[in-house]
Design a protein around this motif. Sequence first.
Motif: not given
Length: 376
Positions: A9, A191, A194, A229-230, A232
């Motif tokens: 990340s 985003s 998240v 996830a955030c 991406s």
Amino acid sequence: MSDALVYLSALMVGVLGLSRLVLVRHDGVIPAVRHGTTFALTQAAAMVVAAPESIALIGRRGPFPNAPVLIGDLLRLTAAGSLLLLADHVPAAGRTRSGWPRAVAALVRPPLGRLVLPVAVLLFLCARTGELHGAETATGDAHRLLLAGYDLTVMLYTCCCLAVLAAALRRCARELDDGLLRRGVTLLRVSVLVGTAWAAWGTDDVVDVLRGGIQQGGEDPVSAVLGLACVSVAVLGATVSLWSPVTRAVSGWLADYRRYRALGPLWQTLHRQLPQIALRTPSRWRAWLPPLYAHFALYRRIIEIHDAQLVLRTAADGATAGPAPAPGSGPGSADLRLEAETLLRGPALPAAPATRAAVPAPAPARSSGRTPGGAR
């Protein structure tokens, strides 16, 4: 596993920030890009410092116990402040706020917002944390409350900044027409949401400190997954302008390659009878690989099939079969995909017999536009 996710990340955020750094160096860059770049670089640094392996490595040389934890959180607070500045420069963000966005913004903006960093540092140092197997420890009820207050300060400030940015992006998306820009803004808002859940996951640290006085250092697996996830979704939203040319190129390559493979049986049957039609015979191992330039490969395959058709048509008319036309001749500016579909709709050729007998000619294809040297 969590370390790998955190480092991945951080790498994604860092690359995104460095790609915008060139724009920031030029005059006239918009403030939103500058603040977004600051957030990306500081957040990447915070994620690297907050990784468990980094804490174990830096902690041995820190000036005081758990110094990497404090440094990582201060970088995270700086990144959150950059998001607050970014929200001010989002289009339509300057309109009068009402309801909870205005109240939340008042909490994190100056003068109250300037107190967050010194208060966080003071709470952390007064907690006098220790270290036990990579975890932070606080002895005594007073030290536990101070450490829990520190965690709560970092979490609430980050969540408030993200909430202000989410509200600004929501107002901006409402005023945009449907298109790539609106989709990019929507992805950035997802985003941010998240990221808010990611920051709010810090409540488990507060609970652990109040219960047992122990807080696990670094990112836990759930936090690492939420962070990935955030990041991406944020990268997808920030690079939305690149989607259109990339998707067009990929879809065009797939369409040409599908037709190239569909013409394979017909070309192989003709090539067994007339090997001289091949403009270039690939090596055995390269024949299994898809062509890099599918459009050019399809063009060449159609040319070779047309060359074989000319030879077979001459033989079917009772004339002596001469040499194949010069390599490189082909349908001038005819649409390759239409030409390929025409060939595929023609009668299928039988499998090549053991002897080199003449193969029945397929349906005549368009060849009126064939000019020598037409292929490139």
